[in-house]
Design an enzyme around this catalytic site. Structure first.
Site, mmCIF file in Angstrom:
data_model
loop_
_atom_site.group_PDB
_atom_site.id
_atom_site.type_symbol
_atom_site.label_atom_id
_atom_site.label_comp_id
_atom_site.label_asym_id
_atom_site.label_seq_id
_atom_site.Cartn_x
_atom_site.Cartn_y
_atom_site.Cartn_z
ATOM 1 N N GLU A 11 0.845 -1.191 0.000
ATOM 2 C CA GLU A 11 0.000 0.000 0.000
ATOM 3 C C GLU A 11 0.882 1.243 0.000
ATOM 4 O O GLU A 11 0.804 2.050 -0.906
ATOM 5 C CB GLU A 11 -0.931 0.010 1.229
ATOM 6 C CG GLU A 11 -1.825 1.249 1.234
ATOM 7 C CD GLU A 11 -2.799 1.300 2.404
ATOM 8 O OE1 GLU A 11 -2.982 0.283 3.090
ATOM 9 O OE2 GLU A 11 -3.384 2.369 2.618
ATOM 10 N N ARG A 66 -6.967 3.353 13.707
ATOM 11 C CA ARG A 66 -7.839 2.184 13.573
ATOM 12 C C ARG A 66 -7.753 1.295 14.818
ATOM 13 O O ARG A 66 -8.728 0.656 15.200
ATOM 14 C CB ARG A 66 -7.537 1.393 12.295
ATOM 15 C CG ARG A 66 -8.529 0.260 12.041
ATOM 16 C CD ARG A 66 -8.445 -0.318 10.643
ATOM 17 N NE ARG A 66 -9.137 0.488 9.648
ATOM 18 C CZ ARG A 66 -10.436 0.348 9.326
ATOM 19 N NH1 ARG A 66 -11.180 -0.564 9.913
ATOM 20 N NH2 ARG A 66 -10.984 1.119 8.417
ATOM 21 N N GLU A 68 -10.251 -7.994 5.255
ATOM 22 C CA GLU A 68 -9.539 -7.973 6.531
ATOM 23 C C GLU A 68 -10.215 -8.702 7.689
ATOM 24 O O GLU A 68 -9.532 -9.392 8.455
ATOM 25 C CB GLU A 68 -9.287 -6.514 6.945
ATOM 26 C CG GLU A 68 -8.303 -5.812 6.047
ATOM 27 C CD GLU A 68 -8.327 -4.315 6.280
ATOM 28 O OE1 GLU A 68 -7.399 -3.805 6.918
ATOM 29 O OE2 GLU A 68 -9.292 -3.664 5.828
#
Lengths: 478, 764
Positions: free
Chosen positions: B226, B304, B707
């Site tokens: 990413e 997160r 995920e």
């Protein structure tokens, strides 16, 4: 700059190939860069992922035998006279073969990078096995790693393939025909046997050592991990399998040729008859493609403190037979290791064979290995024991351990302590104390020194718990 | 309903970056990197390396025409170090040669002189030294201080989780071509083409419209490509730009392992308070995130973590603090779960410890505190369409929980060397980029005159099957055969300003944008043909299975004819459309908002068998009830759940990232870093789809899948912990993952290590 070039002739898939090339070029680089067959992938260059798996077909006693290998560790020089099969060589023109179809149907492929390796390995199994057993088929994929599927869809695919195709036969020619008939293999496999026979007539002589020779390559499964980039710039010698019998027995004395592979050991009727559990021990050694290439001599000269074969042979109190141009001599294996990666061996000496004697018919043997991952992993600690019992006492014992010293260890003090004693809980606990003083593990990626000490004690206990379940009570011992 | 890439995959015909035909005159690059974890660069001598055979050039920071900066969230990371190095493996120079081997050989001849500075590897030490990536952040609900007073039991402790190597089978790779007009084209194995484009423009001091980035497919990403595919792509671009020749950079496995970041290790302190009837009243936690040497995505990952502090549970009083600690390790980065798993491991550890103290089973506390509809998360969002309890109850029914429990207990009574253990693991994972602005996507659809359809979006195919899902969306909307639809490469000239393929959201975001684009074209086609057929009410016209229907009766217009007609009438057969997730917002000043479009729920049962003599274990049985929404493709979705589960189990058990005392990675090969293999995989894995789950926020009512199932793996840790306790009741489970065989054996025999083997009971 190195100029060692050799003429090599082989069949790649359906094509005849003849090329002058450095014999130490890896098959992986050759097929990807020169032949531009890119279905075979480079994942790790150390035989630990299986993305580069190919099949080698070879003539053995006029039979065509296929085995899988990691092409990243495979020198081109060893392809002379062989049939090399890549994923492209399994493709049918318009449809998927049943192995490929099952992987598609059962979610056995996601990103696709590892997939050709799995298809190749499983096809290797179908070519090899005399009858198809699910657990064996799954085991044949022990050298392939998939990071996407968690292998669950892959296992489903294997199951499905075996459900739909059952066949038992040990005749290779018939098996190949049947696999062609059922679309597992393309038509051209029919003629490989004859084509290889033809090639074998015109093969050039084998490579010989010269003064310039820097590397002696046998299976190459460790050397190519460490030195692949140097090998292709150096003069090398390739050891080829002798045409003689690799494993023999004469009056209780067993000889294993240095170039015998781990697979040769596992499949040897002679070895199986004395060690019925051999398959369970050595399925923990590397992976199938590694076992197909890794040799007994290689495992010994590598001098890794955790060599599994060495550990096994040490407990058999084996003898190493060395030779060079002028001299042959023998060394007890337990005296062969002088220090970390240091051997009682001159540079020009080769291990011709290893021998051991079994003097008692009622000997006991056990091999233990623990690694972070049970399969395709290097041991944290391994250990083997050979025992003879007379009148309830230990008449002879050889005990070895790996991963607990700079060299593969023959546990002399522990042996001397146990000799002529009864295998009882107290004795074993005391033996473990002696054992603990005899070792000097270090902390590394395979575990802390403290862990390795504890683990060896446990494996030492495991030997006795396994061999004397009637006498030794686990609860008392632990 | 099979992933359409599969056909090529199984034939070895899918082309990954390193498989592409090399362009004429391609040069190869190798990287020279820092040998120490922290220090100042005094001198570098390229002389000998430059004279090495085949070497064309060596590029270092001074060769960068633009800004030597690749930081995405925070500009704190150079492409090539010139003054200071902050971790072992940090790139310093790019050696360009006629072959990889020559480049590599030359890189070994570079001489560097460094002045060592003291390194920090431990996040808590970094915190004490005020070595932080960003100021700490706190999410809060209720009042923990007041709540402690109402608790009957308060437990404090520490929980640590380790790093994780992505081990995508295809290593990082890029191939860059110089183009006319100072432009550059890069083929990159990246999840984030726009980041590559933006960063290349910055490094080369050119405009974004001079950089084209193209991605066909990745051989696995898992978050590791990413942010961290960017540096390699930019280096290849720099090489191509300077050399005026194509440059290829493919990392060898151990370079990849040494130079790239991993999942963040976390060390956390928790305090949990419960009532006697097992209700969790308060939970306080501090997360020390080991970010490594630069920000990378760490701030977002930390956020997160904070969002997932309470996993599937409702806790009325929570205070969660996240601290991103700067250390001298490679910058850690995104990895499937993105900080969520680390948070969940801590709350599960707290529950485990509380259960131990209370003498109950952890599942009793878990069950008591599961989220209900409308419950508020610590960040202010409320649980909607909450399936926490539904999946929990459904799973317990499926596994016949009471009987399973008794069977395991009986087995343990009868066996002394093998012990079984189990754990239940509920998950609740929020779907949306928590950086709200990233929740946007665009899609470009062309219908060609032969009726075939070409689609471009921002989604990158990396094995998750997004291409196939997008293909399904278009085929269903147009009601044509899948075979007519093709997904094009992900390319910045066709899809601009895109978000990375990440956060499990690629199918949702790009699928919705694609839906919008398809509807625009469909509308034009129908409007046009209605005129021809003199139909006023467009609703009377419908395309079904390649045929235009009028009042549900077939017309002469097949799809192909219809397309021809539309073209002939000079109506556009192309459309570009856009989607932005509606209704989400998050206020970072107060850390409250509706950060997620929705949540994914599920529960797993995980059973293990432990060999108490050798300390080795096998996860034997996993059963899951997972909320897929209305699955778009059950084969793909199930595969995602299975793969994520095993990856999560690997993280919790055998996968261990180890650095030595100098900060050198010692697990830098596949022979030392072990990921799950075929034998590791449990014999029984059963993934059940929760029935009757709808999700209007997902494409065609589906739910994101990439995920969430990874976090089921956390149950593996506690299953093994329970098996250890079955052997040795009083073992202290230290809540430090991974639970390696080493850890297990030492737990089983902690007190005997020093005594037993040294004690001689009888003189010999």
């Amino acid at each position: 700059m190195n100029t060692q070039l050799k003429n090599i002739k082989f069949i790649c898939n359906d094509s005849d190939v003849e090329i002058n090339i450095h014999p130490g070029t890896t098959v992986l680089d050759f097929i990807r860069n020169t032949l531009r067959l890119t279905g075979t992938k480079e994942g790790c260059r150390e035989g630990d992922c299986g993305a580069c798996t190919i099949l080698i077909g070879e003539l053995i006693n006029n039979r065509l035998i296929y085995s899988s290998a990691n092409s990243c560790l495979l020198p081109m020089g060893h392809m002379n006279g062989k049939h090399l099969v890549t994923i492209e060589g399994l493709n049918l023109k318009k449809t998927l073969n049943p192995v490929q179809q099952a992987f598609v149907d059962e979610g056995g492929t996601q990103c696709g990078f590892c997939t050709p390796g799995f298809i190749i390995s499983l096809t290797g199994y179908l070519l090899n096995a005399n009858n198809y057993i699910l657990s064996d088929a799954v085991n044949s994929l022990d050298g392939n790693i998939c990071r996407c599927t968690g292998h669950i869809g892959i296992k489903r695919a294997v199951e499905k393939i075996l459900q739909n195709f059952q066949y038992a036969n040990n005749n290779e020619t018939e098996k190949i025909l049947l696999l062609i008939e059922n679309n597992f293999l393309p038509e051209y496999f029919k003629n490989i046997l004859n084509r290889l026979k033809e090639i074998s007539l015109s093969l050039k002589e084998e490579f010989k050592a010269t003064e310039k020779s820097k590397y002696i390559v046998s299976g190459g499964t460790d050397l190519f991990v460490q030195k692949w980039d140097d090998i292709i710039n150096s003069d090398i010698v390739l050891i080829n399998k002798s045409k003689e019998k690799l494993i023999t027995e004469v009056d209780g004395k067993f000889f294993i040729m240095g170039e015998a592979t781990v697979s040769d050991l596992i499949n040897s009727e002679i070895i199986k008859s004395i060690f019925p559990d051999i398959k369970n021990y050595f399925n923990l050694f590397g992976s199938l493609p590694i076992r197909n290439r890794a040799t007994v001599a290689g495992n010994i000269v590598n001098a890794s403190p955790i060599g599994d074969i060495t550990c096994f042979l040490l407990a058999l109190n084996a003898t190493v037979h060395l030779s060079n141009e002028s001299l042959k001599r023998t060394v007890p294996l337990k005296d062969f290791f002088k220090g970390y990666k240091s051997l009682d061996k001159a540079p020009d000496e080769l291990i011709e064979s290893v021998s051991f004697e079994i003097t008692s018919e009622k000997f006991l043997f056990n091999f233990e290995k623990v690694s972070r991952r049970t399969y395709l992993d290097i041991a944290s600690v391994n250990s083997s024991v050979y025992l003879e019992i007379l009148n309830g006492e230990i008449k002879e014992i050889h005990l070895s351990a790996g991963g607990v010293a700079p060299i593969p260890l023959y546990l002399k003090k522990t042996r001397n302590f146990l000799l002529n004693k009864k295998p009882e809980v107290d004795i074993i606990i005391d033996g473990a104390a002696i054992l603990n003083e005899e070792i000097s593990p270090i902390s590394d990626a395979r575990g802390s020194a403290e862990y390795k000490r504890l683990l060896l004690r446990q494996l030492f206990y495991a030997h006795f718990l396994k061999l004397f379940p009637e006498i030794i009570n686990a609860e008392e011992l632990l | 309903m099979k992933n359409y890439d599969s056909y090529q995959h199984v034939r070895g015909e899918s082309l990954f970056l390193d498989d592409l035909t090399s362009p004429e005159g391609v040069l190869h690059a190798a990287i020279f990197s820092s040998p120490i974890a922290h220090g100042l660069i005094k001198t570098i001598d390229f002389h000998e390396a430059l004279n090495s055979s085949g070497v064309i050039a060596i590029l270092s920071a001074k060769d960068i025409p633009g800004e030597n900066q690749i930081g995405g969230i925070i500009p704190d990371e150079v492409l090539l170090a010139s003054e200071k190095v902050d971790y072992i493996g940090q790139p310093i120079a790019l050696v360009i040669a006629d072959s990889y081997l020559n480049a590599k050989k030359a890189s070994n001849k570079i001489k560097i002189n460094l002045e060592k500075l003291p390194p920090i590897f431990d996040p808590r030490e970094a915190f004490r030294n005020n070595s932080l990536i960003i100021p700490s952040r706190t999410f809060e609900i209720g009042d923990v201080e007041r709540a402690w007073k109402s608790c009957d039991l308060i437990i404090e402790g520490t929980a640590d989780s380790g790093g994780q190597e992505h081990l995508y089978l295809e290593t990082q790779a890029a191939l860059a071509y110089p183009q006319e007009g100072n432009k550059i084209k890069i083929i990159s194995s990246t999840q984030s083409p726009t980041a590559v484009q933006r960063t290349t423009a910055r490094i080369l001091a050119i405009k974004m419209n001079q950089v084209e980035v193209d991605v066909t497919r990745l051989g696995g990403g898992f978050g590791g490509k990413e942010d961290q595919a960017t540096a390699w792509a930019v280096m290849a671009a720099l090489g191509a730009y300077k050399m005026k020749a194509p440059v290829k950079l493919v990392l060898k496995r151990n370079d990849d392992m040494r130079m790239t970041g991993k999942r963040h290790p976390y060390s956390s302190d928790f305090k949990i308070g419960l009532t006697n009837d097992l209700k969790i009243l308060a939970y306080e936690v501090t997360f020390y995130q080991n970010a490594g040497a630069a920000a990378d995505l760490s701030p977002a990952i930390l956020e997160r973590t904070l969002f997932h502090t309470t996993n599937s549970y409702f806790i009325p009083n929570v205070k969660a603090t996240g601290i991103s600690c700067k250390t001298n390790l490679p910058p850690n980065t995104a990895f499937r779960g993105f900080g969520g798993p680390q948070a969940m491991f801590v709350i599960e550890s707290a529950i485990f410890k509380a259960a131990e103290k209370l003498g109950v089973d952890p599942f009793e506390i878990q069950e008591k505190n599961l989220l209900n509809e409308g419950d508020e998360f610590p960040f202010g969002q409320r649980a909607e369409n909450c399936n926490a309890r539904k999946t929990w109850n459904e799973l317990k029914r499926k596994i016949n929980f009471e009987k399973t429990k008794v069977n395991i207990r009986n087995f343990n009574q009868e066996n002394n060397l093998i012990k079984k253990g189990f754990a239940l693991m509920p998950i609740c994972f929020g779907i949306s980029f928590t950086n709200t602005l990233m929740n946007q996507a665009n899609a470009l659809v062309h219908i060609y005159t032969d009726g075939s359809v070409g689609i471009s979006t921002a989604a990158v195919e990396m094995g998750q099957g997004v291409n196939h899902k997008l293909r399904q969306v278009a085929a269903e909307l147009f009601s044509i055969d899948l075979e007519k639809v093709s997904i094009e490469s992900t390319n910045t000239t066709r899809s601009a300003n895109t978000s990375p393929t990440a956060a499990s959201s690629a199918a949702d975001l790009n699928g919705k944008a694609l839906e919008n684009a398809c509807r625009i074209i469909l509308d034009r086609i129908i409007t046009n043909i209605a005129r021809e057929l003199k139909v006023d009410d467009l609703k009377r016209l419908l395309i079904k299975k390649n045929i235009l229907l009028l009042d549900n009766k077939p017309t002469e217009f097949t799809w192909e004819k219809l397309i021809q007609k539309t073209y002939t009438d000079r109506v556009s057969l192309s459309a570009q459309a856009y989607y932005a997730t509606p209704g989400i917002y998050f206020n970072r000043n107060i850390n409250k908002g509706k950060a997620f479009a929705y949540h994914v729920y599920g529960t797993a049962f995980i059973e293990t068998a432990l060999d108490c003599l050798r300390g080795i274990y096998k996860i034997t049985d996993v059963k899951i009830v997972h909320d897929f929404g209305k699955s778009l493709n059950p084969v793909i979705d199930k595969g995602q759940a299975e793969g994520a589960l095993i990856q999560g189990l690997g993280w919790m058990t055998i996968e261990e990232v180890i650095y030595d005392e100098r900060g050198k990675l010692i697990t830098d090969t596949l022979s030392t870093y072990k990921v799950p293999d075929l034998h590791f995989t449990p014999d029984k894995v059963e993934i059940n789809f929760l029935e009757d789950s709808e999700n209007p926020m997902g494409i065609f009512n589906s739910k994101a899948i990439g995920e969430p199932p990874l976090m089921y793996g956390i149950g593996g840790y506690f299953a093994i912990a329970n098996a250890i306790k079955a052997f040795k009741q009083d073992t202290n489970i230290d809540c430090k993952a991974p639970m390696t065989p080493e850890k297990v054996l030492i737990s089983l025999y902690s007190e005997s290590i020093k005594q037993k083997p040294l004690k001689i009971t009888k003189e010999s």
